[in-house]
Scaffold this motif. Sequence first.
Motif, PDB file in Angstrom:
ATOM      1  N   PHE A  80       0.922  -1.123   0.082  1.00 14.81           N
ATOM      2  CA  PHE A  80      -0.025   0.027  -0.081  1.00 14.81           C
ATOM      3  C   PHE A  80       0.899   1.202  -0.049  1.00 14.81           C
ATOM      4  O   PHE A  80       0.769   2.200  -0.713  1.00 14.81           O
ATOM      5  N   LYS A  81       2.085   1.007   0.768  1.00 15.11           N
ATOM      6  CA  LYS A  81       2.928   2.314   0.907  1.00 15.11           C
ATOM      7  C   LYS A  81       3.407   2.595  -0.782  1.00 15.11           C
ATOM      8  O   LYS A  81       3.946   3.762  -0.925  1.00 15.11           O
ATOM      9  N   ALA A  82       3.606   1.502  -1.519  1.00 15.76           N
ATOM     10  CA  ALA A  82       4.152   1.677  -2.668  1.00 15.76           C
ATOM     11  C   ALA A  82       3.206   2.407  -3.761  1.00 15.76           C
ATOM     12  O   ALA A  82       3.561   2.904  -4.679  1.00 15.76           O
ATOM     13  N   GLY A  83       2.171   2.914  -3.275  1.00 19.35           N
ATOM     14  CA  GLY A  83       1.146   3.627  -4.104  1.00 19.35           C
ATOM     15  C   GLY A  83       1.439   5.210  -4.043  1.00 19.35           C
ATOM     16  O   GLY A  83       2.334   5.342  -3.218  1.00 19.35           O
ATOM     17  N   HIS A  84       0.886   5.938  -4.772  1.00 22.17           N
ATOM     18  CA  HIS A  84       1.057   7.439  -4.987  1.00 22.17           C
ATOM     19  C   HIS A  84       0.582   8.216  -3.908  1.00 22.17           C
ATOM     20  O   HIS A  84       0.843   9.028  -3.317  1.00 22.17           O
ATOM     21  N   GLY A  85      -0.717   7.562  -3.152  1.00 24.82           N
ATOM     22  CA  GLY A  85      -1.161   8.259  -2.148  1.00 24.82           C
ATOM     23  C   GLY A  85      -2.487   7.435  -1.470  1.00 24.82           C
ATOM     24  O   GLY A  85      -2.528   6.243  -1.957  1.00 24.82           O
ATOM     25  N   THR A  86      -3.026   7.821  -0.663  1.00 21.27           N
ATOM     26  CA  THR A  86      -3.921   7.370   0.130  1.00 21.27           C
ATOM     27  C   THR A  86      -5.314   8.299   0.555  1.00 21.27           C
ATOM     28  O   THR A  86      -4.945   9.410   0.742  1.00 21.27           O
ATOM     29  N   VAL A  87      -6.395   7.932   0.334  1.00 23.06           N
ATOM     30  CA  VAL A  87      -7.552   8.689   0.688  1.00 23.06           C
ATOM     31  C   VAL A  87      -7.914   8.178   2.020  1.00 23.06           C
ATOM     32  O   VAL A  87      -8.238   6.924   2.077  1.00 23.06           O
ATOM     33  N   LEU A  88      -8.089   8.853   3.169  1.00 20.40           N
ATOM     34  CA  LEU A  88      -8.641   8.529   4.403  1.00 20.40           C
ATOM     35  C   LEU A  88     -10.178   9.190   4.428  1.00 20.40           C
ATOM     36  O   LEU A  88     -10.352  10.355   4.319  1.00 20.40           O
ATOM     37  N   TYR A  89     -11.083   8.153   4.569  1.00 22.20           N
ATOM     38  CA  TYR A  89     -12.501   8.659   4.527  1.00 22.20           C
ATOM     39  C   TYR A  89     -12.927   8.646   6.170  1.00 22.20           C
ATOM     40  O   TYR A  89     -12.733   7.739   7.038  1.00 22.20           O
ATOM     41  N   TYR A  90     -13.300  10.007   6.483  1.00 20.02           N
ATOM     42  CA  TYR A  90     -14.110  10.076   7.840  1.00 20.02           C
ATOM     43  C   TYR A  90     -15.569  10.541   7.714  1.00 20.02           C
ATOM     44  O   TYR A  90     -15.750  11.040   6.741  1.00 20.02           O
ATOM     45  N   TYR A  91     -16.295  10.491   8.860  1.00 21.03           N
ATOM     46  CA  TYR A  91     -17.395  11.458   9.045  1.00 21.03           C
ATOM     47  C   TYR A  91     -17.198  12.238  10.307  1.00 21.03           C
ATOM     48  O   TYR A  91     -16.462  11.741  11.184  1.00 21.03           O
ATOM     49  N   ASP A  92     -18.068  13.302  10.329  1.00 16.16           N
ATOM     50  CA  ASP A  92     -17.639  14.337  11.637  1.00 16.16           C
ATOM     51  C   ASP A  92     -19.054  13.683  12.589  1.00 16.16           C
ATOM     52  O   ASP A  92     -20.158  14.095  12.291  1.00 16.16           O
ATOM     53  N   LYS A  93     -18.563  13.186  13.828  1.00 19.01           N
ATOM     54  CA  LYS A  93     -19.568  12.674  14.803  1.00 19.01           C
ATOM     55  C   LYS A  93     -20.324  14.002  15.396  1.00 19.01           C
ATOM     56  O   LYS A  93     -21.564  13.557  15.646  1.00 19.01           O
ATOM     57  N   ALA A  94     -19.621  14.873  15.329  1.00 19.53           N
ATOM     58  CA  ALA A  94     -20.288  16.273  15.883  1.00 19.53           C
ATOM     59  C   ALA A  94     -21.655  16.413  15.120  1.00 19.53           C
ATOM     60  O   ALA A  94     -22.715  16.960  15.768  1.00 19.53           O
ATOM     61  N   ILE A  95     -21.473  16.524  13.898  1.00 22.96           N
ATOM     62  CA  ILE A  95     -22.768  16.733  13.093  1.00 22.96           C
ATOM     63  C   ILE A  95     -23.733  15.809  13.108  1.00 22.96           C
ATOM     64  O   ILE A  95     -24.896  16.314  13.228  1.00 22.96           O
ATOM     65  N   VAL A  96     -23.289  14.691  13.316  1.00 27.12           N
ATOM     66  CA  VAL A  96     -24.393  13.424  13.369  1.00 27.12           C
ATOM     67  C   VAL A  96     -25.044  13.724  14.596  1.00 27.12           C
ATOM     68  O   VAL A  96     -26.283  13.489  14.486  1.00 27.12           O
ATOM     69  N   LEU A  99     -27.602  16.555  14.407  1.00 31.59           N
ATOM     70  CA  LEU A  99     -28.988  16.372  13.668  1.00 31.59           C
ATOM     71  C   LEU A  99     -29.709  15.128  14.800  1.00 31.59           C
ATOM     72  O   LEU A  99     -31.025  15.047  14.563  1.00 31.59           O
ATOM     73  N   GLN A 100     -28.824  14.356  15.200  1.00 32.38           N
ATOM     74  CA  GLN A 100     -29.904  13.518  16.284  1.00 32.38           C
ATOM     75  C   GLN A 100     -30.526  14.174  17.395  1.00 32.38           C
ATOM     76  O   GLN A 100     -31.701  13.919  17.904  1.00 32.38           O
ATOM     77  N   GLU A 101     -30.003  15.218  17.742  1.00 36.09           N
ATOM     78  CA  GLU A 101     -30.365  16.391  18.824  1.00 36.09           C
ATOM     79  C   GLU A 101     -31.761  17.075  18.120  1.00 36.09           C
ATOM     80  O   GLU A 101     -33.057  17.309  18.618  1.00 36.09           O
ATOM     81  N   GLN A 102     -31.459  17.728  16.873  1.00 31.70           N
ATOM     82  CA  GLN A 102     -32.658  18.138  16.242  1.00 31.70           C
ATOM     83  C   GLN A 102     -33.845  17.274  15.620  1.00 31.70           C
ATOM     84  O   GLN A 102     -35.017  17.781  15.643  1.00 31.70           O
ATOM     85  N   PHE A 103     -33.542  15.923  15.406  1.00 30.32           N
ATOM     86  CA  PHE A 103     -34.499  15.265  14.821  1.00 30.32           C
ATOM     87  C   PHE A 103     -34.577  13.866  15.724  1.00 30.32           C
ATOM     88  O   PHE A 103     -34.180  12.718  15.227  1.00 30.32           O
ATOM     89  N   PRO A 104     -34.936  13.827  16.968  1.00 33.61           N
ATOM     90  CA  PRO A 104     -34.952  12.963  17.750  1.00 33.61           C
ATOM     91  C   PRO A 104     -35.689  11.478  17.414  1.00 33.61           C
ATOM     92  O   PRO A 104     -35.146  10.408  17.412  1.00 33.61           O
ATOM     93  N   LEU A 105     -36.544  11.790  16.415  1.00 32.83           N
ATOM     94  CA  LEU A 105     -37.378  10.605  15.888  1.00 32.83           C
ATOM     95  C   LEU A 105     -36.477   9.684  14.986  1.00 32.83           C
ATOM     96  O   LEU A 105     -36.534   8.439  14.833  1.00 32.83           O
ATOM     97  N   TYR A 106     -35.583  10.336  14.359  1.00 35.00           N
ATOM     98  CA  TYR A 106     -34.605   9.701  13.506  1.00 35.00           C
ATOM     99  C   TYR A 106     -33.224   9.450  14.266  1.00 35.00           C
ATOM    100  O   TYR A 106     -32.293   9.061  13.395  1.00 35.00           O
ATOM    101  N   ALA A 107     -33.191   9.579  15.468  1.00 24.41           N
ATOM    102  CA  ALA A 107     -31.716   9.547  15.925  1.00 24.41           C
ATOM    103  C   ALA A 107     -31.146   8.527  15.587  1.00 24.41           C
ATOM    104  O   ALA A 107     -29.734   8.367  15.479  1.00 24.41           O
TER     105      ALA A 107
END
Length: 190
Positions: A80-96, A99-107
């Motif tokens: 994997f290191k032999a590659g040109h680059g790596t994409v690291l995929y995240y999501y932002d838990k603070a946003i999630v 939204l859980q607070e704003q829409f508790p029915l769908y939390a």
Amino acid sequence: MNINELIKDRRTIYAITKDIPVSDEEVVKLITDATELVPDAFNMKSQRVYIALGEKQDQLWDAIYDAFGGKVAREKIDSFKAGHGTVLYYYDKAIVESLQEQFPLYAANFPTWAQQSNGMLQFTVWAGLRNLGIGASLQHYNPIIDDAVKALFNVPDNYVLVAQMPFGGIAELPAEKEKEDISLRVTVAK
Ligand SMILES: Cc1cc2nc3c(=O)[nH]c(=O)nc-3n(C[C@H](O)[C@H](O)[C@H](O)COP(=O)(O)O)c2cc1C
């Protein structure tokens, strides 16, 4: 172009090199545009991406190897290191959480939706890279590597690492996919 013509060449490509047929700017543009275009539940824009290139690519895979304390094969990590680059995929838990607070029915659904949107982003970038002549695979060394990667890229604590996508020039293509009876998995009802 039919979308399936575009995506049929996307495969898991392990044999990757530092030499890619396009500039870093084109790669960054592809990933940036995909991040903007891919849908997300409630349009919450929870997806985050880090693109490791140059020195950071080598440092990333060395850090991943170290995080496992010798429990992963060096050759695998080096492929994997032999590659040109790596994409690291995240999501932002603070946003999630907001939204859980704003829409508790769908939390309960928001963390799943963030993961689903992340998967859509992964796929879009994976197919898009292949369309640029770049091979990639999808790796999951998280959560063991989370702290080490966070430190290396100065990632906020509220970002959740979902996947790593090493990419590069294509040294070897995989064997053709086995044929399957796809009618077992697709049902049409009228
Ligand atoms: C959610 C998901 C997780 C995956 N995790 C890994 C992984 O950790 N390591 C890996 O080498 N491939 C991983 N893959 C790749 C699959 O093994 C691969 O896509 C599948 O065997 C079909 O091969 P193809 O990508 O060439 O079409 C993953 C794919 C998906 C969709």
